[in-house]
Enzyme design. Sequence first.
Site, short mmCIF file in Angstrom:
data_model
loop_
_atom_site.label_atom_id
_atom_site.label_comp_id
_atom_site.label_asym_id
_atom_site.label_seq_id
_atom_site.Cartn_x
_atom_site.Cartn_y
_atom_site.Cartn_z
N ILE A 157 0.83 -1.20 0.00
CA ILE A 157 0.00 0.00 0.00
C ILE A 157 0.87 1.25 0.00
CG2 ILE A 157 -1.91 1.16 1.18
CD1 ILE A 157 -2.44 -1.72 0.16
N GLU A 158 1.95 1.22 0.75
CA GLU A 158 2.78 2.41 0.93
C GLU A 158 3.61 2.74 -0.31
OE1 GLU A 158 2.97 4.62 3.17
OE2 GLU A 158 1.75 3.81 4.79
N SER A 159 4.29 1.75 -0.86
CA SER A 159 5.29 2.05 -1.90
C SER A 159 5.32 1.03 -3.03
CB SER A 159 6.68 2.08 -1.26
OG SER A 159 7.01 0.80 -0.72
#
Length: 536
Positions: A157-159
């Site tokens: 989700i983040e990167s």
Amino acid sequence: MTLFSLPGRSLPRLSRRWLTISGLALVLLVSGCATTLPPEPAPIPTAPQASTAPAPRSLPSYRLPSDIPLSAIGTADTSVPGVTSLDAPSDLWDRIRRGFSMPDLEGDLVRDREQWYATRPDYIQRMTERSSRYLFHIVEEIERRNMPMELALLPFIESAFNPQAVSSARAAGMWQFMPATGESFDLRQNVFRDDRRDVLASTRAALDYLQQLHGRFGDWHLALAAYNWGQGNVNRAITRNQRMGMPTSYTDLTMPAETRQYVPKLQAVKNIIARPEAYNTTLPLIGNHPFFDTVTLQRDMDVAVIARLAGISEADFRVLNPSLKQPMVMAAGTPNILLPWDNAVVFEDALSKHTGPLASWTAWVVPTTMSVAQAASRVGMSESELRSVNNIPPRMQVRAGSSLLVPRTGQRNGDVPAHVADNARLSLQPDVVLTRTTVRARKGENLARLARRYGVSAVSVADWNKLAVNAPLKAGQRITLLLPKRATVASSAKKPVKKSASATQRKTTTASTRKPVKAKAASSSSKTRVATTIKK
């Protein structure tokens, strides 16, 4: 007195007692032997008393029911639903699924994100293939801390598991740490390295942070919201709901759209990993074993030397060591490097036999503020090479205390000390003083042409004036420029300048102070020169 009797028959005392015991045993056997009679307690010794005959005890009568049939003893079913298999996980995905423990989130946002990912199989393929390098280490750390395995999916989700990712808000790395948050979790950020991108350091910091947030809010969904939005914002949202008598769960709080979709995104990825066939998705095989090994360096080493000894490319080395910004690894700052599992053994064996130099670079701390040309001359480099290696923009001077990467020489041949490797900075100042100037556009001129006329960057002019790079300009439109001071002075010297009477008076006063005898003549002469200037 007869203790036990059968109809129509009287038995001797011994036979009657045996029959009584047999009847008790038979009743216990029929009842399934579920209960055993406790032994009689030992008699408590008392003082001798006069001999008295004990009172007779009446025993209960036992009769075997004749209407209950006896059944053979069988084997009971001891299986319990939901027992985890003791077999080793077939792959890393199986191991991840077994560790899921967060409560599932339902709703339209989850289904929307599921649809988004399911319609982009190429994106999922790139993400999951990229994750294969780092996922085993993350799973190991999460299991060691006894945390929910859903957190191993958070970098999706983040990167998208890209350690070089940088957000518009300057969050960096696989776990997307902001600069200040990274510093609070001991992630060093300087001109030589950025630990927010380091695989081991950033994973340690992210799990520390998530544990801290869960300890504060007591709920993993709220902890994830705080990871994305900030714990202060989540705390204020909870307080606001409490004052209004409203629930304070994740779905009940008022929050930005990005945070509102944050946990649903993670839930969607979890659902796809749990049942990829339901979403027409194929996950790449990731073995349940380490991808990389950690090697400790005792000396500074060039990246090129490490890659050559390990038998890998420099690009592959930087994929596992993304925090490094320079062509050299400083042992005092980054003692542990990551290498592919098999190549780590190759590297250590080759290093033990290596006889040449290990590093061709070192760090030099600039003693005083100087131009880049002066600094390059001091360290034996060309100005362009010094700028390129240390990312120094044009028209900038290097301030005292800055750390520069320079070639090793006989005078500078030692490894970089820890205080420089951990705290290196690059401080710059303009080579010339810039002044704010307002100019007017010519007829038919656009911003790019105006910038070219004054010898400045069109991108900079667009930024100064909040315009597009090729924005058309109206004749006479005012445009703000930042020009070197000497250029501004030269352009202003072309225009006549009117001097005020007060300025003339100051000159007259100064002249009369220096030459009191010829004060009147000097004053007249000054007035004449000023008048001549005005007429011109």
